[in-house]
Design a protein around this motif. Structure first.
Motif, PDB file in Angstrom:
ATOM      1  N   SER A 116       2.096 166.605  14.759  1.00  0.00           N
ATOM      2  CA  SER A 116       1.021 166.736  15.763  1.00  0.00           C
ATOM      3  C   SER A 116      -0.059 167.708  15.306  1.00  0.00           C
ATOM      4  N   ASP A 117      -1.207 167.663  15.986  1.00  0.00           N
ATOM      5  CA  ASP A 117      -2.305 168.589  15.713  1.00  0.00           C
ATOM      6  C   ASP A 117      -2.811 169.216  17.007  1.00  0.00           C
ATOM      7  N   VAL A 118      -1.949 169.274  18.002  1.00  0.00           N
ATOM      8  CA  VAL A 118      -2.321 169.782  19.322  1.00  0.00           C
ATOM      9  C   VAL A 118      -2.816 171.219  19.254  1.00  0.00           C
ATOM     10  N   ASP A 119      -2.042 172.092  18.590  1.00  0.00           N
ATOM     11  CA  ASP A 119      -2.403 173.511  18.543  1.00  0.00           C
ATOM     12  C   ASP A 119      -3.686 173.751  17.755  1.00  0.00           C
ATOM     13  N   ALA A 120      -3.872 173.023  16.661  1.00  0.00           N
ATOM     14  CA  ALA A 120      -5.086 173.189  15.854  1.00  0.00           C
ATOM     15  C   ALA A 120      -6.323 172.825  16.663  1.00  0.00           C
ATOM     16  N   LYS A 121      -6.236 171.756  17.444  1.00  0.00           N
ATOM     17  CA  LYS A 121      -7.371 171.354  18.276  1.00  0.00           C
ATOM     18  C   LYS A 121      -7.664 172.421  19.331  1.00  0.00           C
ATOM     19  N   THR A 122      -6.608 172.986  19.897  1.00  0.00           N
ATOM     20  CA  THR A 122      -6.780 174.039  20.918  1.00  0.00           C
ATOM     21  C   THR A 122      -7.529 175.231  20.342  1.00  0.00           C
ATOM     22  N   ILE A 123      -7.145 175.666  19.147  1.00  0.00           N
ATOM     23  CA  ILE A 123      -7.781 176.825  18.523  1.00  0.00           C
ATOM     24  C   ILE A 123      -9.193 176.498  18.050  1.00  0.00           C
ATOM     25  N   ALA A 124      -9.387 175.300  17.502  1.00  0.00           N
ATOM     26  CA  ALA A 124     -10.715 174.902  17.027  1.00  0.00           C
ATOM     27  C   ALA A 124     -11.719 174.903  18.163  1.00  0.00           C
ATOM     28  N   ASN A 125     -11.271 174.588  19.365  1.00  0.00           N
ATOM     29  CA  ASN A 125     -12.157 174.577  20.529  1.00  0.00           C
ATOM     30  C   ASN A 125     -12.666 175.969  20.895  1.00  0.00           C
ATOM     31  N   LEU A 126     -12.067 177.000  20.301  1.00  0.00           N
ATOM     32  CA  LEU A 126     -12.510 178.374  20.541  1.00  0.00           C
ATOM     33  C   LEU A 126     -13.636 178.778  19.599  1.00  0.00           C
ATOM     34  N   GLY A 127     -13.982 177.888  18.681  1.00  0.00           N
ATOM     35  CA  GLY A 127     -15.125 178.148  17.799  1.00  0.00           C
ATOM     36  C   GLY A 127     -14.785 178.800  16.483  1.00  0.00           C
ATOM     37  N   VAL A 128     -13.551 178.646  16.012  1.00  0.00           N
ATOM     38  CA  VAL A 128     -13.177 179.178  14.703  1.00  0.00           C
ATOM     39  C   VAL A 128     -12.620 178.040  13.847  1.00  0.00           C
ATOM     40  N   HIS A 129     -12.501 178.304  12.563  1.00  0.00           N
ATOM     41  CA  HIS A 129     -11.953 177.304  11.649  1.00  0.00           C
ATOM     42  C   HIS A 129     -10.453 177.143  11.910  1.00  0.00           C
ATOM     43  N   ALA A 130      -9.980 175.924  12.005  1.00  0.00           N
ATOM     44  CA  ALA A 130      -8.559 175.677  12.239  1.00  0.00           C
ATOM     45  C   ALA A 130      -8.109 174.467  11.440  1.00  0.00           C
ATOM     46  N   ILE A 131      -6.962 174.597  10.793  1.00  0.00           N
ATOM     47  CA  ILE A 131      -6.380 173.475  10.065  1.00  0.00           C
ATOM     48  C   ILE A 131      -4.925 173.328  10.471  1.00  0.00           C
ATOM     49  N   GLN A 132      -4.428 172.109  10.414  1.00  0.00           N
ATOM     50  CA  GLN A 132      -3.045 171.828  10.764  1.00  0.00           C
ATOM     51  C   GLN A 132      -2.233 171.648   9.488  1.00  0.00           C
ATOM     52  N   LEU A 133      -1.098 172.320   9.402  1.00  0.00           N
ATOM     53  CA  LEU A 133      -0.190 172.177   8.279  1.00  0.00           C
ATOM     54  C   LEU A 133       1.074 171.483   8.765  1.00  0.00           C
ATOM     55  N   HIS A 134       1.346 170.301   8.259  1.00  0.00           N
ATOM     56  CA  HIS A 134       2.578 169.594   8.598  1.00  0.00           C
ATOM     57  C   HIS A 134       3.645 169.930   7.569  1.00  0.00           C
ATOM     58  N   THR A 135       4.812 170.310   8.040  1.00  0.00           N
ATOM     59  CA  THR A 135       5.873 170.765   7.142  1.00  0.00           C
ATOM     60  C   THR A 135       6.782 169.637   6.670  1.00  0.00           C
ATOM     61  N   GLY A 136       6.557 168.430   7.150  1.00  0.00           N
ATOM     62  CA  GLY A 136       7.397 167.313   6.721  1.00  0.00           C
ATOM     63  C   GLY A 136       8.836 167.455   7.169  1.00  0.00           C
ATOM     64  N   GLY A 137       9.042 168.051   8.325  1.00  0.00           N
ATOM     65  CA  GLY A 137      10.390 168.210   8.860  1.00  0.00           C
ATOM     66  C   GLY A 137      11.015 169.554   8.579  1.00  0.00           C
ATOM     67  N   MET A 138      10.403 170.351   7.715  1.00  0.00           N
ATOM     68  CA  MET A 138      10.962 171.665   7.399  1.00  0.00           C
ATOM     69  C   MET A 138      10.684 172.642   8.535  1.00  0.00           C
TER      70      MET A 138
END
Length: 226
Positions: free
Chosen positions: A73-95
């Motif tokens: 998912s990218d739910v948290d990244a979208k939430t933070i990006a909406n605050l006006g800062v750079h945000a990227i989502q890192l998927h751990t592949g199950g880790m």
């Protein structure tokens, strides 16, 4: 069992390799003028809400980039990006954690944005993230009131590696069997040097003290930049 059988401690080797990679990353961060904060906790402790408060408070002082680590998912990244800062989502592949090499991939992405303060919101887990050095300048964890004041006794490594423990959701203390003094004492048993800051991410209580500490660390790191 035959004496010729060779036993290899795989976990030890993996952790040693990661520690070396983490040290290299910290050196690179110094060269690039980036302070990296590793934020950890169990799921539901209020990491993203606390992070949102932190970003809102400090985004006018620093160029901030956030790395959101999740299994999916990218739910948290979208939430933070909406605050006006750079945000990227890192998927751990199950880790259930990020290691130094994974973190470096995110840092490399944020370097292009010329950030000064990079914050890694690690995977929600009190075990695996504590075992792997991400290369961060400082480690911080959140303990929420509903989790109980005995968590430092049950998850010693997590509390022993953290520079700050934020005790979140203080607004619900009247409804839970949570002893603040006992929590602080249990944390002290695991890590006498850890700074403990009670906060309520929902109301903003304690956020000023937390952000003042973080600002002092960022400023000190940037002033000694190579």
């Amino acid at each position: 069992m035959s004496d010729s059988v060779r036993i290899i401690d795989i976990k030890s080797n993996v952790l040693e390799d990661n520690d070396a990679e983490a040290d290299r990353l910290r050196s690179e961060l110094k060269d690039r003028g980036i302070f990296l904060l590793n934020l950890m906790s169990s799921p539901g402790s209020g990491k993203t809400t606390t992070l949102g408060r932190t970003v809102t408070k400090l985004k006018d002082k620093y160029s901030i980039g956030v790395m959101e680590a999740d299994i999916d998912s990218d739910v948290d990244a979208k939430t933070i990006a909406n605050l006006g800062v750079h945000a990227i989502q890192l998927h751990t592949g199950g880790m259930c954690h990020l290691d130094a090499s994974m973190t470096k991939q995110g840092v490399d992405e944020l370097t292009e944005k010329k950030v000064e303060l990079a914050i890694l919101e690690n995977v929600g887990n009190l075990v695996c993230p504590a075992e792997f050095d991400t290369g961060a300048c400082k480690n911080v964890m959140i303990l929420s009131v509903p989790e109980g004041d005995d968590k430092p006794l049950k998850y010693p490594l997590m509390f022993s590696i953290c520079d700050v423990v934020l005790i979140n959701k203080t607004d619900v203390m009247p409804y839970f069997d949570f002893d603040m003094d006992a929590a602080k004492e249990n944390i002290k048993k695991r890590n006498p040097d850890a700074k403990v800051i009670p906060i309520c991410a929902k109301t903003g209580e304690g956020i000023d003290e937390w952000c003042e500490w973080l600002s002092s660390q960022v400023d000190a790191w940037l002033q000694t930049e190579k």
